[in-house]
Scaffold this motif. Sequence first.
Motif, short mmCIF file in Angstrom:
data_model
loop_
_atom_site.label_atom_id
_atom_site.label_comp_id
_atom_site.label_asym_id
_atom_site.label_seq_id
_atom_site.Cartn_x
_atom_site.Cartn_y
_atom_site.Cartn_z
N UNK A 233 0.80 -1.21 0.00
CA UNK A 233 0.00 0.00 0.00
C UNK A 233 0.83 1.26 0.00
N UNK A 234 2.11 1.13 0.29
CA UNK A 234 2.96 2.31 0.37
C UNK A 234 3.10 2.96 -1.00
N UNK B 74 7.44 5.08 -6.03
CA UNK B 74 7.93 5.96 -7.07
C UNK B 74 8.83 5.15 -7.99
N UNK B 75 8.84 5.49 -9.25
CA UNK B 75 9.69 4.75 -10.17
C UNK B 75 8.97 4.46 -11.46
N UNK B 76 9.08 3.23 -11.92
CA UNK B 76 8.55 2.88 -13.22
C UNK B 76 7.03 2.83 -13.23
N UNK B 77 6.49 2.95 -14.41
CA UNK B 77 5.03 2.96 -14.55
C UNK B 77 4.42 1.57 -14.37
N UNK B 78 5.25 0.53 -14.24
CA UNK B 78 4.70 -0.80 -14.03
C UNK B 78 4.25 -1.00 -12.59
N UNK B 79 4.60 -0.07 -11.71
CA UNK B 79 4.23 -0.19 -10.30
C UNK B 79 2.84 0.42 -10.11
N UNK B 80 1.83 -0.43 -9.98
CA UNK B 80 0.45 0.05 -10.01
C UNK B 80 -0.34 -0.27 -8.76
N UNK B 81 0.17 -1.08 -7.87
CA UNK B 81 -0.67 -1.58 -6.79
C UNK B 81 -0.98 -0.58 -5.69
N UNK B 82 -0.17 0.45 -5.53
CA UNK B 82 -0.51 1.44 -4.51
C UNK B 82 -1.85 2.10 -4.83
N UNK B 83 -2.22 2.13 -6.10
CA UNK B 83 -3.51 2.70 -6.50
C UNK B 83 -4.66 1.76 -6.17
N UNK B 84 -4.37 0.48 -6.02
CA UNK B 84 -5.42 -0.51 -5.79
C UNK B 84 -5.66 -0.77 -4.31
N UNK B 85 -4.70 -0.48 -3.45
CA UNK B 85 -4.78 -0.89 -2.06
C UNK B 85 -6.02 -0.36 -1.34
N UNK B 86 -6.28 0.92 -1.45
CA UNK B 86 -7.44 1.49 -0.75
C UNK B 86 -8.74 0.87 -1.25
N UNK B 87 -8.84 0.66 -2.54
CA UNK B 87 -10.03 0.04 -3.12
C UNK B 87 -10.23 -1.37 -2.59
N UNK B 88 -9.16 -2.15 -2.59
CA UNK B 88 -9.24 -3.54 -2.10
C UNK B 88 -9.58 -3.55 -0.62
N UNK B 89 -8.94 -2.69 0.16
CA UNK B 89 -9.23 -2.62 1.59
C UNK B 89 -10.70 -2.27 1.85
N UNK B 90 -11.27 -1.45 1.00
CA UNK B 90 -12.65 -1.01 1.18
C UNK B 90 -13.68 -2.07 0.76
N UNK B 91 -13.37 -2.85 -0.27
CA UNK B 91 -14.39 -3.70 -0.87
C UNK B 91 -14.14 -5.20 -0.81
#
Length: 152
Positions: free
Chosen positions: A123-124, A127-144
């Motif tokens: 969830x942290x 920064x870096x490459x555009x392949x790193x996408x999971x920080x955007x998903x963490x809040x959604x997954x935690x919520x639903x």
Amino acid sequence: MDASEPFTVDTVLAPVDGSDESATAVEYAVAIADRYDATVHALFILGRGVVYGLDAGTVDEADVAENTQGFFDDIGEVADEADVSLVTSIDDGFSRTRKTRHPGNVVLDTADDVDADFIVLPREPVTGTETEVLEKAAEYVLSYASQPVLSV
């Protein structure tokens, strides 16, 4: 599950994106799987730039496959050391044709598809490459998520 039933885990879903943070999340997933004699399912989610680049022909599919397999090999060593079974899969985190497709719902859909009992994801902010996408998903997954979620 009521209070009289013991907590059990058969499958731990670990969404990954090739980042160091997702590799750390796999370490936690393996520890949980080891504790409950469960399997880890590592889901590699391709980022927006990779997906769009593959669609446009500007990203080489062989390079993506090689990088993804290299990451799976690395986390496979972690699972092997703990004698935990590891299953892997890859999915697109974004779509040009489906506006509702994003990494969060890919994680939840896969959790349902593989009958995951537990989800571990990073969830942290990354920064870096555009392949790193999971920080955007963490809040959604935690919520639903209907499964317990550990966000590391």
